[in-house]
Design a protein around this motif. Sequence first.
Motif, short mmCIF file in Angstrom:
data_model
loop_
_atom_site.label_atom_id
_atom_site.label_comp_id
_atom_site.label_asym_id
_atom_site.label_seq_id
_atom_site.Cartn_x
_atom_site.Cartn_y
_atom_site.Cartn_z
N ALA A 1 0.72 -1.48 -0.25
CA ALA A 1 0.38 -0.06 0.42
C ALA A 1 0.76 1.08 0.69
N THR A 2 2.25 1.07 -0.01
CA THR A 2 3.05 1.94 0.55
C THR A 2 2.72 2.76 -1.39
N TRP A 3 3.03 2.63 -2.17
CA TRP A 3 3.17 2.68 -3.43
C TRP A 3 1.72 2.79 -3.93
N ASP A 4 0.90 2.52 -3.44
CA ASP A 4 -0.73 3.00 -3.50
C ASP A 4 -0.90 4.58 -3.24
N ARG A 5 -0.37 4.33 -2.08
CA ARG A 5 0.00 5.78 -1.06
C ARG A 5 0.38 7.03 -1.89
N PHE A 6 1.54 6.49 -2.62
CA PHE A 6 1.90 7.17 -3.86
C PHE A 6 1.81 8.08 -4.95
N ALA A 7 1.15 7.22 -5.20
CA ALA A 7 0.40 7.53 -6.37
C ALA A 7 -0.78 8.07 -6.02
N GLU A 8 -1.27 8.14 -4.20
CA GLU A 8 -2.37 9.28 -3.86
C GLU A 8 -1.87 10.60 -3.80
N TYR A 9 -0.77 10.52 -3.18
CA TYR A 9 -0.25 11.34 -2.94
C TYR A 9 0.35 12.71 -4.03
N LEU A 10 1.12 12.14 -5.49
CA LEU A 10 1.02 12.41 -6.98
C LEU A 10 -0.06 13.30 -7.02
N GLU B 1 -3.35 16.87 -9.54
CA GLU B 1 -4.61 17.44 -10.22
C GLU B 1 -5.05 18.33 -8.61
N HIS B 2 -4.60 18.27 -7.74
CA HIS B 2 -5.75 18.39 -6.58
C HIS B 2 -7.02 17.63 -6.62
N LYS B 3 -7.01 16.35 -6.75
CA LYS B 3 -7.29 15.55 -6.36
C LYS B 3 -7.09 13.96 -5.84
N GLU B 4 -8.37 13.85 -4.82
CA GLU B 4 -8.15 13.19 -4.08
C GLU B 4 -8.78 11.80 -3.80
N ARG B 5 -7.87 10.60 -4.34
CA ARG B 5 -7.97 8.94 -5.04
C ARG B 5 -7.42 8.21 -4.32
N PHE B 6 -8.04 6.96 -4.14
CA PHE B 6 -7.94 5.56 -4.42
C PHE B 6 -7.12 4.74 -4.73
N VAL B 7 -5.84 3.88 -4.39
CA VAL B 7 -5.40 3.34 -5.67
C VAL B 7 -5.01 2.12 -5.04
N ILE B 8 -4.79 1.08 -5.29
CA ILE B 8 -5.07 0.05 -4.74
C ILE B 8 -3.95 -1.05 -6.34
N ASN B 9 -3.20 -1.81 -5.69
CA ASN B 9 -2.83 -3.05 -6.88
C ASN B 9 -2.71 -4.17 -6.00
N ARG B 10 -2.52 -5.31 -6.74
CA ARG B 10 -2.29 -6.27 -7.03
C ARG B 10 -2.12 -6.76 -8.31
N SER B 11 -0.41 -8.05 -8.23
CA SER B 11 -0.30 -9.01 -9.15
C SER B 11 -1.51 -10.23 -8.99
N PHE B 12 -1.51 -10.70 -10.30
CA PHE B 12 -2.07 -11.90 -10.14
C PHE B 12 -1.80 -13.02 -11.51
N ASP B 13 -1.61 -14.13 -11.09
CA ASP B 13 -0.94 -14.89 -12.06
C ASP B 13 -1.61 -16.16 -13.25
N THR B 14 -2.06 -15.12 -14.00
CA THR B 14 -2.81 -15.08 -15.08
C THR B 14 -2.89 -14.30 -15.97
N SER B 15 -3.21 -14.47 -17.52
CA SER B 15 -3.19 -13.59 -18.52
C SER B 15 -3.57 -12.47 -18.56
N ILE B 16 -3.49 -11.79 -18.91
CA ILE B 16 -3.88 -10.44 -19.20
C ILE B 16 -4.85 -10.51 -20.00
N ASP B 17 -4.95 -11.26 -21.30
CA ASP B 17 -6.38 -11.20 -21.52
C ASP B 17 -7.67 -11.61 -20.26
N PHE B 18 -7.00 -12.87 -20.03
CA PHE B 18 -8.45 -13.86 -18.94
C PHE B 18 -8.57 -12.87 -18.02
#
Length: 328
Positions: free
Chosen positions: A143-152, A157-174
């Motif tokens: 979440a550190t790197w999600d908070r970084f995206a929110e801070y930037l 843009e002076h916008k408040e956002r919530f960001v979250i990432n997760r990587s999954f073991d599957t193809s992008i199309d699936f």
Amino acid sequence: MSQNPKAQAKANEIRLVRLYDAPVDMVWDAWTDPAQAAQWWGPRGFTLTTHSKDLRVGGTWRYTMHGPDGTDYPNIATYHEIEQHQKLVYDHGATELTPPLFRVTVLFSTVGKKTQMEMTMALATAEAAAETRKFIKQAGGDATWDRFAEYLAEQIEHKERFVINRSFDTSIDFMYDLWTQAEQFSKWLPPTGFTMSFIRADIRAGGSSFYKMTNGSSENNVTMYGRAAYLEMDKPNRLVYTQQFCDADENISRHPMSPTWPETMLTTVQFTEETPDRTRVTVTWEPHGAVTAEELETFMKARGGMTMGWTGSFDKLESHLETLLPTS
């Protein structure tokens, strides 16, 4: 300087790639300025105190991270390589009495008007890397790197956002299909303990859906209705839609447990191919349309709860994937 985002990490390494919607000099400054780092560094709920910082080869950054439970985590980072706007190499996790836990290499590169950050954490053994991955996940460290995206986003843009990432073991199309086929995402998207069913599902750009979520409890039954309007569907890279709470007749209502929650939320889902069999999902959530100061404050204070909610959904998505993908 451009790096390969699909490079494979070694067994003793933990690798993380993020693309930030900000120029590289701004990303670099937010990383290296302790006053800015204090605004985003660490998992959600953590705060940071910098005691000293000497950004030069051989210099150190001495700081303490303060956990939400009051626990302090002292750290001494020692810099080994510094190439402004391009590269940082430092040891992480040392204290006055203990050696560093691992070495970190961070590469910054320009991608159009954005900045790609590639981080590699090198540990002594593959076993140590596996244990560190578990610790980072349990502590919510990504979440550190999600908070970084929110801070930037707030700075630019002076916008408040919530960001979250997760990587999954599957193809992008699936993975894209799992987000855009009602029979698939209804199995993992609802909050933990809830089931989801569709009254209407016209999932295409310009289409909309109307759905019901319920926890099925006979003692404390909670039933929620909602609708989504699909604004962009760029397979397999991007999905954008709005969401609103409704009543059973599809009239707009408010969050049943938070009456000052914003009426309309905008969800942007970015899919990134890390390898042919691994996909990173980036969810950006923000209030949309007319928003009052009270609603914005409610949103900003709820980021911890949003992290828990999306983490629960992502955990269910991982479990759902295991039921769909063949085992070796």
